[in-house]
Design an enzyme around this catalytic site. Structure first.
Site, PDB file in Angstrom:
ATOM      1  CE  LYS A   3      -2.785  -8.464   3.078  1.00  0.00           C
ATOM      2  NZ  LYS A   3      -2.988  -9.700   2.304  1.00  0.00           N
ATOM      3  CE1 TYR A  51      -3.478  -5.011   1.855  1.00  0.00           C
ATOM      4  CE2 TYR A  51      -1.614  -3.991   2.963  1.00  0.00           C
ATOM      5  CZ  TYR A  51      -2.111  -4.900   2.050  1.00  0.00           C
ATOM      6  OH  TYR A  51      -1.245  -5.690   1.321  1.00  0.00           O
ATOM      7  CB  SER A  54       1.274  -6.216   4.039  1.00  0.00           C
ATOM      8  OG  SER A  54       1.987  -5.056   3.650  1.00  0.00           O
TER       9      SER A  54
END
Ligand code: NDP
Length: 245
Positions: free
Chosen positions: A157, A153, A140
């Site tokens: 990633k 998160y 991301s």
């Protein structure tokens, strides 16, 4: 099936970006395994749409964090289509939680799906993708922003980006590319859920192109990486984000 038809597995293809990738790859001529975890009706609808347009696809349930289920996903794809040319590990979740909250359930869930899931899917891909094939993982662009609430998160990633570079090296000599696509904000449930209209509008204006990404923007990038013109791109993180840097 025509002997020359290439075959792709797309994880998390029942909704959002993954569903659009499955549709796009089918248009590009791939036969597609449409993986999902819980949304059986949505996955079947994606498959029906592809088949109605003259393409080949079938739905396969598998939680990417479950090694046995992922092995069955790959087996089912071989049984159905007889070969494997590309794997796109798009499945992902994004629970928002600030580090001070120490929400370990959320942390474990995002690491299990995004990082452990990528490791498991990349492992199967490394074993089974044919010479000349392509492997794409999902990171991301929010990694560069370090926004509050994105800790777990972003950690997941960042791990995915590390895996991609190592796997590209491990596949030396097999003519298989391994890359990550790192979208900026894309208008899907994952991004829109829990945000006010004002927050969505603000985030949509951060990129110089002044709009949110659409699933088709990201599917086009995956199509490029899986197509003939993407063959010299290897061990890269392709940040597709309208300039949201
Ligand atoms: P959505 O929430 O719209 O869709 C997620 C998809 O992943 C669904 O098909 C879902 O299946 C599947 N999925 C979730 N958990 C699992 C699991 N454990 N095993 C198998 N499938 C699973 O997300 P997006 O389309 O927005 O995101 C796709 C990818 O793009 C993710 O990796 C995400 O991190 C990344 N990304 C997205 C951005 C965005 O702004 N949207 C920005 C940057 C990156 P089911 O419906 O069956 O649960």
């Amino acid at each position: 099936m025509n002997q020359d038809t290439k075959v792709a597995i797309v994880t998390g293809a029942s909704r959002g970006i993954g569903a659009e990738i499955a549709r796009r790859l089918a248009k590009d001529g791939y036969a597609v395994a449409v993986n999902y975890s819980g949304s059986v009706a949505k996955a079947e609808a994606v498959v029906a749409e592809i088949v109605a347009a003259g393409g080949r696809a079938f739905p396969v349930q598998a939680d990417v964090a479950d090694a046995g289920a992922v092995e069955s996903l790959f087996q089912a794809t071989f049984e159905r289509f007889g070969r494997l040319d590309a794997v796109v590990n798009n499945a992902g979740v994004m629970p928002m939680t600030r580090i001070a909250d120490a929400d370990l359930d959320a942390f474990d869930r995002v690491i299990a799906t995004n990082l452990r899931g990528s490791y498991i899917v990349l492992a199967q891909a490394a074993r089974h993708v044919a010479p000349g094939g392509r492997i794409v993982a999902f990171s991301s662009s929010v990694i560069a922003k370090s926004f509050p609430g994105y800790g777990a998160y972003i950690a997941s990633k960042a791990g995915v980006e590390g895996l991609v570079h190592v796997l590209a090296n491990e596949l030396r000599g097999r003519n298989i590319t391994v890359n990550a696509v790192a979208p900026g904000p894309v208008a899907t449930e994952l991004f829109l859920e829990g945000k006010s209209a004002e927050q969505i509008a603000q985030l949509g204006m951060l990129a110089p192109l002044e709009r949110l990404g659409q699933p088709a923007d990201i599917a086009a990038v995956v199509s490029f990486l899986l197509g003939a013109d993407g063959g010299w791109v290897n061990s890269q993180v392709l940040r597709a984000n309208g300039g949201f840097a």
